[in-house]
Design a protein around this motif. Structure first.
Motif, PDB file in Angstrom:
ATOM      1  N   VAL A  76      39.350  -8.032  20.674  1.00 15.29           N
ATOM      2  CA  VAL A  76      38.197  -7.319  19.878  1.00 15.29           C
ATOM      3  C   VAL A  76      36.989  -8.305  19.706  1.00 15.29           C
ATOM      4  O   VAL A  76      35.872  -7.791  19.415  1.00 15.29           O
ATOM      5  N   ASP A  77      37.290  -9.385  18.952  1.00 11.64           N
ATOM      6  CA  ASP A  77      36.580 -10.256  18.537  1.00 11.64           C
ATOM      7  C   ASP A  77      35.613 -11.006  19.500  1.00 11.64           C
ATOM      8  O   ASP A  77      34.548 -11.861  19.129  1.00 11.64           O
ATOM      9  N   ALA A  78      35.904 -10.615  20.953  1.00 14.73           N
ATOM     10  CA  ALA A  78      35.243 -11.272  21.932  1.00 14.73           C
ATOM     11  C   ALA A  78      33.679 -10.373  22.011  1.00 14.73           C
ATOM     12  O   ALA A  78      32.922 -10.793  22.859  1.00 14.73           O
ATOM     13  N   ALA A  79      33.745  -9.269  21.473  1.00 16.29           N
ATOM     14  CA  ALA A  79      32.460  -8.522  21.651  1.00 16.29           C
ATOM     15  C   ALA A  79      31.355  -9.107  20.915  1.00 16.29           C
ATOM     16  O   ALA A  79      31.461 -10.062  19.820  1.00 16.29           O
ATOM     17  N   GLY A  80      30.193  -8.990  21.448  1.00 17.08           N
ATOM     18  CA  GLY A  80      28.934  -9.614  20.855  1.00 17.08           C
ATOM     19  C   GLY A  80      27.944 -10.137  21.930  1.00 17.08           C
ATOM     20  O   GLY A  80      27.959  -9.677  23.121  1.00 17.08           O
ATOM     21  N   CYS A  81      27.147 -10.904  21.580  1.00 17.93           N
ATOM     22  CA  CYS A  81      25.889 -11.425  22.321  1.00 17.93           C
ATOM     23  C   CYS A  81      26.353 -12.846  23.237  1.00 17.93           C
ATOM     24  O   CYS A  81      26.913 -13.625  22.525  1.00 17.93           O
ATOM     25  N   PHE A  82      26.281 -12.657  24.667  1.00 22.47           N
ATOM     26  CA  PHE A  82      26.572 -13.801  25.577  1.00 22.47           C
ATOM     27  C   PHE A  82      25.202 -14.310  25.927  1.00 22.47           C
ATOM     28  O   PHE A  82      24.474 -13.664  26.117  1.00 22.47           O
ATOM     29  N   SER A  83      24.989 -15.601  26.065  1.00 22.45           N
ATOM     30  CA  SER A  83      23.860 -16.288  26.693  1.00 22.45           C
ATOM     31  C   SER A  83      24.197 -17.156  27.751  1.00 22.45           C
ATOM     32  O   SER A  83      25.075 -18.006  27.757  1.00 22.45           O
ATOM     33  N   CYS A  84      23.271 -17.200  28.592  1.00 21.79           N
ATOM     34  CA  CYS A  84      23.516 -18.210  29.910  1.00 21.79           C
ATOM     35  C   CYS A  84      22.307 -19.168  29.891  1.00 21.79           C
ATOM     36  O   CYS A  84      21.113 -18.600  30.029  1.00 21.79           O
ATOM     37  N   GLU A  85      22.391 -20.501  29.692  1.00 22.51           N
ATOM     38  CA  GLU A  85      21.315 -21.410  30.009  1.00 22.51           C
ATOM     39  C   GLU A  85      21.582 -22.368  31.100  1.00 22.51           C
ATOM     40  O   GLU A  85      22.379 -22.888  30.977  1.00 22.51           O
ATOM     41  N   VAL A  86      20.300 -22.159  31.665  1.00 20.81           N
ATOM     42  CA  VAL A  86      20.269 -22.778  32.888  1.00 20.81           C
ATOM     43  C   VAL A  86      19.256 -24.075  32.911  1.00 20.81           C
ATOM     44  O   VAL A  86      18.180 -23.939  32.472  1.00 20.81           O
ATOM     45  N   SER A  87      19.578 -25.358  33.072  1.00 18.94           N
ATOM     46  CA  SER A  87      18.798 -26.351  33.313  1.00 18.94           C
ATOM     47  C   SER A  87      18.670 -26.955  34.754  1.00 18.94           C
ATOM     48  O   SER A  87      19.472 -27.133  35.354  1.00 18.94           O
ATOM     49  N   ALA A  88      17.456 -27.237  35.136  1.00 19.75           N
ATOM     50  CA  ALA A  88      17.395 -27.867  36.784  1.00 19.75           C
ATOM     51  C   ALA A  88      17.152 -29.292  36.395  1.00 19.75           C
ATOM     52  O   ALA A  88      16.577 -29.869  35.408  1.00 19.75           O
ATOM     53  N   ASP A  89      17.341 -30.021  37.622  1.00 17.33           N
ATOM     54  CA  ASP A  89      17.271 -31.657  37.437  1.00 17.33           C
ATOM     55  C   ASP A  89      15.940 -31.856  37.864  1.00 17.33           C
ATOM     56  O   ASP A  89      14.884 -31.170  37.971  1.00 17.33           O
ATOM     57  N   ALA A  90      15.799 -33.193  38.122  1.00 22.68           N
ATOM     58  CA  ALA A  90      14.343 -33.452  38.493  1.00 22.68           C
ATOM     59  C   ALA A  90      13.833 -33.033  39.620  1.00 22.68           C
ATOM     60  O   ALA A  90      14.600 -32.689  40.520  1.00 22.68           O
ATOM     61  N   PRO A  91      12.651 -32.581  39.985  1.00 22.75           N
ATOM     62  CA  PRO A  91      11.431 -33.173  39.094  1.00 22.75           C
ATOM     63  C   PRO A  91      11.094 -32.012  38.160  1.00 22.75           C
ATOM     64  O   PRO A  91      10.444 -32.641  37.343  1.00 22.75           O
ATOM     65  N   SER A  92      11.531 -31.143  38.134  1.00 21.63           N
ATOM     66  CA  SER A  92      10.936 -30.118  37.026  1.00 21.63           C
ATOM     67  C   SER A  92      11.703 -30.253  35.595  1.00 21.63           C
ATOM     68  O   SER A  92      10.774 -29.962  34.739  1.00 21.63           O
ATOM     69  N   PHE A  93      13.088 -30.387  35.722  1.00 24.92           N
ATOM     70  CA  PHE A  93      13.598 -30.469  34.217  1.00 24.92           C
ATOM     71  C   PHE A  93      13.445 -29.528  33.359  1.00 24.92           C
ATOM     72  O   PHE A  93      13.528 -29.473  32.162  1.00 24.92           O
ATOM     73  N   GLN A  94      13.338 -28.235  34.115  1.00 20.13           N
ATOM     74  CA  GLN A  94      13.162 -27.041  33.349  1.00 20.13           C
ATOM     75  C   GLN A  94      14.535 -26.367  32.931  1.00 20.13           C
ATOM     76  O   GLN A  94      15.455 -26.559  33.495  1.00 20.13           O
ATOM     77  N   THR A  95      14.367 -25.672  31.672  1.00 11.88           N
ATOM     78  CA  THR A  95      15.465 -24.889  31.102  1.00 11.88           C
ATOM     79  C   THR A  95      15.143 -23.622  30.704  1.00 11.88           C
ATOM     80  O   THR A  95      14.114 -23.312  30.286  1.00 11.88           O
ATOM     81  N   ALA A  96      15.798 -22.621  31.214  1.00 15.18           N
ATOM     82  CA  ALA A  96      15.839 -21.139  30.894  1.00 15.18           C
ATOM     83  C   ALA A  96      16.971 -20.598  30.549  1.00 15.18           C
ATOM     84  O   ALA A  96      18.019 -21.005  30.704  1.00 15.18           O
ATOM     85  N   ILE A  97      16.813 -19.523  29.540  1.00 12.91           N
ATOM     86  CA  ILE A  97      18.100 -18.694  29.023  1.00 12.91           C
ATOM     87  C   ILE A  97      18.012 -17.526  29.043  1.00 12.91           C
ATOM     88  O   ILE A  97      16.845 -16.711  28.841  1.00 12.91           O
ATOM     89  N   ALA A  98      19.167 -16.492  29.306  1.00 19.44           N
ATOM     90  CA  ALA A  98      19.160 -15.127  29.117  1.00 19.44           C
ATOM     91  C   ALA A  98      20.410 -14.635  28.587  1.00 19.44           C
ATOM     92  O   ALA A  98      21.397 -15.378  28.490  1.00 19.44           O
ATOM     93  N   SER A  99      20.032 -13.746  27.974  1.00 20.18           N
ATOM     94  CA  SER A  99      21.258 -13.130  27.019  1.00 20.18           C
ATOM     95  C   SER A  99      21.647 -11.614  27.345  1.00 20.18           C
ATOM     96  O   SER A  99      20.773 -10.922  27.885  1.00 20.18           O
ATOM     97  N   GLY A 100      22.654 -11.336  26.989  1.00 20.21           N
ATOM     98  CA  GLY A 100      23.365  -9.881  27.075  1.00 20.21           C
ATOM     99  C   GLY A 100      24.500  -9.498  25.980  1.00 20.21           C
ATOM    100  O   GLY A 100      25.273 -10.471  25.676  1.00 20.21           O
ATOM    101  N   ASN A 101      24.750  -8.428  26.001  1.00 19.50           N
ATOM    102  CA  ASN A 101      25.729  -7.987  24.883  1.00 19.50           C
ATOM    103  C   ASN A 101      27.009  -7.304  25.879  1.00 19.50           C
ATOM    104  O   ASN A 101      26.819  -6.824  26.860  1.00 19.50           O
ATOM    105  N   MET A 102      28.181  -7.532  25.269  1.00 25.55           N
ATOM    106  CA  MET A 102      29.529  -7.043  25.736  1.00 25.55           C
ATOM    107  C   MET A 102      30.216  -6.302  24.515  1.00 25.55           C
ATOM    108  O   MET A 102      30.221  -7.023  23.291  1.00 25.55           O
ATOM    109  N   ASN A 103      30.714  -5.141  24.805  1.00 31.90           N
ATOM    110  CA  ASN A 103      31.695  -4.614  23.841  1.00 31.90           C
ATOM    111  C   ASN A 103      33.042  -4.693  24.289  1.00 31.90           C
ATOM    112  O   ASN A 103      33.407  -4.599  25.442  1.00 31.90           O
TER     113      ASN A 103
END
Length: 299
Positions: free
Chosen positions: A99-126
């Motif tokens: 039950v304590d697994a409920a809450g907000c989960f986030s996925c963070e993705v980072s690209a390698d060169a040449p962009s080196f960009q990072t983005a994150i998205a979140s979602g909830n689970m009950n």
């Protein structure tokens, strides 16, 4: 100043082209003790993937780094249990969810060169604890008449969260415009209760039967119903037939007309007098004696 402006423009342009459309897919609800998969979708447009990190309420519990060996690695966060053999760059598998697994989960993705960009998205689970039995309906009588008031209660046992209760009358969902519906949810004990009350009408019965159903639901993973029925109690008209002292068998003419002095059916036989009262017996004896006296005078 111009160089700084150009660099900023390049970085922003690189962010758009290097990493975009990061999306997370989490189930709305999971049953306690079951397994589930969380998905992270992204498009790095040809740039190599550097790392994918998963967080629960800000704490990292899983990562995928293709340059490392092994590529997958999990961390202890609460009671989360990651099955690494079924986890990769786009999904993470959780087993024996608590039950304590409920809450907000986030996925963070980072690209390698040449962009080196990072983005994150979140979602909830009950995480849901299901009731141990179907909803219970109480207060029903076997029969109802028109204009009677029906009042029932429905309760659902402990669950997390408390179940939603819905009433149906003859397979149609009950609305406030037709019936009085009250919900009593005990948030401390996670118990749901509801009452249904309305006045019986002529169209409340279908083929002489009234069906009432109470359904308990939790998100899209639990739905249980209990249905009861009652019959229409129609008023019965009792016809009282007049009591007859004379029973004729195979009558071929109207019964005796005492107003005209007719006391015996002419030419009729098999006339039986019923009743055991003393008055009828004495009358019969007197009649026999009078017949005897008449015969004596005739002789």
């Amino acid at each position: 100043m111009k160089v700084q402006v150009l660099m900023c423009t390049y970085l922003c342009f690189g962010f758009v082209l290097g990493l975009k459309e990061v999306r997370i897919q989490t189930p709305i609800a999971v049953k306690k003790g079951e397994s589930t998969k969380l998905y992270c979708w992204y498009d790095i447009e040809g740039d190599p993937l550097y790392i994918v990190k998963w967080y629960k309420s800000g704490h990292e519990f899983y990562r995928y780094a293709p340059q490392e060996k092994p590529a997958t690695k999990s961390f202890v966060v609460g009671n989360l249990h990651v099955k690494e053999s079924e986890s990769n760059a786009t999904q993470v598998t959780l087993i024996n969810v608590d039950v304590d697994a409920a809450g907000c989960f986030s996925c963070e993705v980072s690209a390698d060169a040449p962009s080196f960009q990072t983005a994150i998205a979140s979602g909830n689970m009950n995480v849901v604890e299901l009731p141990f039995q179907r909803p219970i309906i109480s207060g029903l009588r076997n029969k109802y008449r028109i204009n009677d008031v029906l009042k029932l209660s429905c309760s659902s046992s402990y669950s997390r969260p408390a179940a939603n209760l819905t009433w149906y009358i003859n397979n149609n969902q009950a609305t406030e415009s037709f019936a009085s519906i009250k919900y009593i949810n005990n948030t401390e004990q996670n118990i749901s209760m509801s009452t249904l009350q309305f006045q019986i009408k002529s169209d409340s019965f279908y083929n002489g039967t009234l069906k009432i159903r109470c359904s308990a639901s939790i998100y899209d993973i639990y739905w249980q119903s209990t249905e009861v029925s009652a019959e229409e109690d129609k008023l019965k008209i009792t016809y009282i037939e007049p009591i007859s002292n004379v029973i004729g068998i195979n009558y071929h003419q109207p019964p005796p007309n005492f107003q005209l002095g007719q006391t015996k059916l002419d030419g009729e036989i098999d006339i039986k007098v019923i009743g055991n009262s003393a008055v009828r017996i004495i009358s019969h004896i007197i009649t026999l004696k009078l017949i005897g006296v008449c015969r004596f005078f005739i002789l």
